[in-house]
Design a protein around this motif. Sequence first.
Motif, PDB file in Angstrom:
ATOM      1  N   HIS A 202      14.395 -28.546  26.719  1.00 59.67           N
ATOM      2  CA  HIS A 202      15.987 -29.467  26.171  1.00 59.67           C
ATOM      3  C   HIS A 202      17.143 -28.191  26.478  1.00 59.67           C
ATOM      4  O   HIS A 202      18.075 -28.508  26.848  1.00 59.67           O
ATOM      5  CB  HIS A 202      15.137 -29.046  25.212  1.00 59.67           C
ATOM      6  N   SER A 203      16.776 -26.822  26.310  1.00 60.95           N
ATOM      7  CA  SER A 203      18.069 -25.933  26.305  1.00 60.95           C
ATOM      8  C   SER A 203      17.628 -25.105  27.570  1.00 60.95           C
ATOM      9  O   SER A 203      16.858 -24.902  27.921  1.00 60.95           O
ATOM     10  CB  SER A 203      17.285 -24.678  25.140  1.00 60.95           C
ATOM     11  N   ASP A 205      19.149 -22.797  29.015  1.00 61.71           N
ATOM     12  CA  ASP A 205      19.122 -21.358  29.576  1.00 61.71           C
ATOM     13  C   ASP A 205      18.592 -20.291  28.130  1.00 61.71           C
ATOM     14  O   ASP A 205      18.806 -19.155  28.046  1.00 61.71           O
ATOM     15  CB  ASP A 205      20.643 -20.248  29.406  1.00 61.71           C
ATOM     16  N   THR A 206      18.250 -20.867  27.467  1.00 62.46           N
ATOM     17  CA  THR A 206      17.061 -20.025  26.677  1.00 62.46           C
ATOM     18  C   THR A 206      15.670 -19.455  27.055  1.00 62.46           C
ATOM     19  O   THR A 206      15.355 -18.627  26.148  1.00 62.46           O
ATOM     20  CB  THR A 206      16.026 -20.813  25.266  1.00 62.46           C
TER      21      THR A 206
END
Lengths: 211, 211
Positions: A202-203, A205-206
């Motif tokens: 979902h994120s 660039d994590t």
Amino acid sequence: MTDELGLRERKKLATRQALCDAALKLALDEGVATLTPERIAEEVHVSPRTFRNYFSSKEEAIVAGLRDRAHEVADNLRRRPADESIWDSLRAVLLPSVETGMPGSDLMNLLGLIRCHHALLAEHLTGFEDLSRRMAEVIAERTGTDVQRDVYPRLLADASGIALKTSLGLWATGSTGRSLADIFGEALDLLSRGLPVPAPAHSADTGPPAG
Amino acid sequence: MTDELGLRERKKLATRQALCDAALKLALDEGVATLTPERIAEEVHVSPRTFRNYFSSKEEAIVAGLRDRAHEVADNLRRRPADESIWDSLRAVLLPSVETGMPGSDLMNLLGLIRCHHALLAEHLTGFEDLSRRMAEVIAERTGTDVQRDVYPRLLADASGIALKTSLGLWATGSTGRSLADIFGEALDLLSRGLPVPAPAHSADTGPPAG
DNA sequence: GCACGAAGTTTCCGGTTTGGAAAACTTGCA
DNA sequence: TGCAAGTTTTCCAAACCGGAAACTTCGTGC
């Protein structure tokens, strides 16, 4: 509407408004800790006793601007077309309630103050509680449910309240770079879809997919 | 675990516990309005100044019992099996947090007091805020999301918080005749299903289908 | 326009609350 | 035991709070 008020009422309203404007301005400019009711009264050229006739603490005055909108929000919700989906009505009514009436930067700074001061936070949260209570009544009317017996109207009112509160909290940290409207839209969307667990990617660039 | 604390720490904890127990007991027995920090301190045989070393107001002391559980709740949530659905974990963790530690009748009376006293309500709500903040962190860990960037963990934490708060509010009015567990179960269920608008005939006796 | 009652503001002020400072006391440890 | 660190207490000055009465301003009937 305001034309129907006499001079006396208008002056009283103006005094109250001037006091909470001054309270907010001084809190943003000089900090909450050093702010005193005396200082606020002085700014508005009234006696300290008059300040205390309107507000029981400086914290109450500082968040009064946000808080007073709970009335309008409920009224605006009641005026939405009856055939509109309740989620659309909530979306249409809640966001303008915070986006108008104060520069965005001031709002962000105010939320920063609220986060750091227990008494301000407490006052702010009772504002949301007030908002929820009023909205629950309107939601009950709209959906044919009963505030005294059903879970639904209270829960939806509280849910839309936290959609706003959570969005404000996340937006005010400034760590997302997104607009308040964008975040709030996602929050309402998540709630109306039952808060599905987001996919791991979902994120963006994590972290890259582990080798 | 508590065995590792020295006598000093244990005494301090005991004093704090005695103060908030006394505050709650006195508030329930004699009312909030007439209760003073002096009275609470006297009950515990410490000086009024000591009371103020632990709590900054009588209201803080009265709701401290509820509030302090925010820590345990987050810890308990973290200890749930990783493969359990997040909703099941929340259900398992939140309800016991209020059902233990206080007789149900006392809890209901306390909620009644909270509803009537602005300062108590404010303090109570900051407790929920505290709970939400801690839960958001654990939820983020469990679901691989980011508290600083994603809406999801904050929103789910707040949502489960309001499930509890709304359930307590509805239960405490006593107008449903249902158990707290029952109401809370429905609230979580509604949230996880996206708060669908209930069918008109949802409430059995609010009115027959109109002709 | 004027006068009077109603409502809002101010001054005055005593009771309460608040929290800092330092003394007195308790605990942990050598 | 003697000392360092932490807790409780006493003391107290400043801030806060809100009641009461005097004073000012507004609305209205004459």
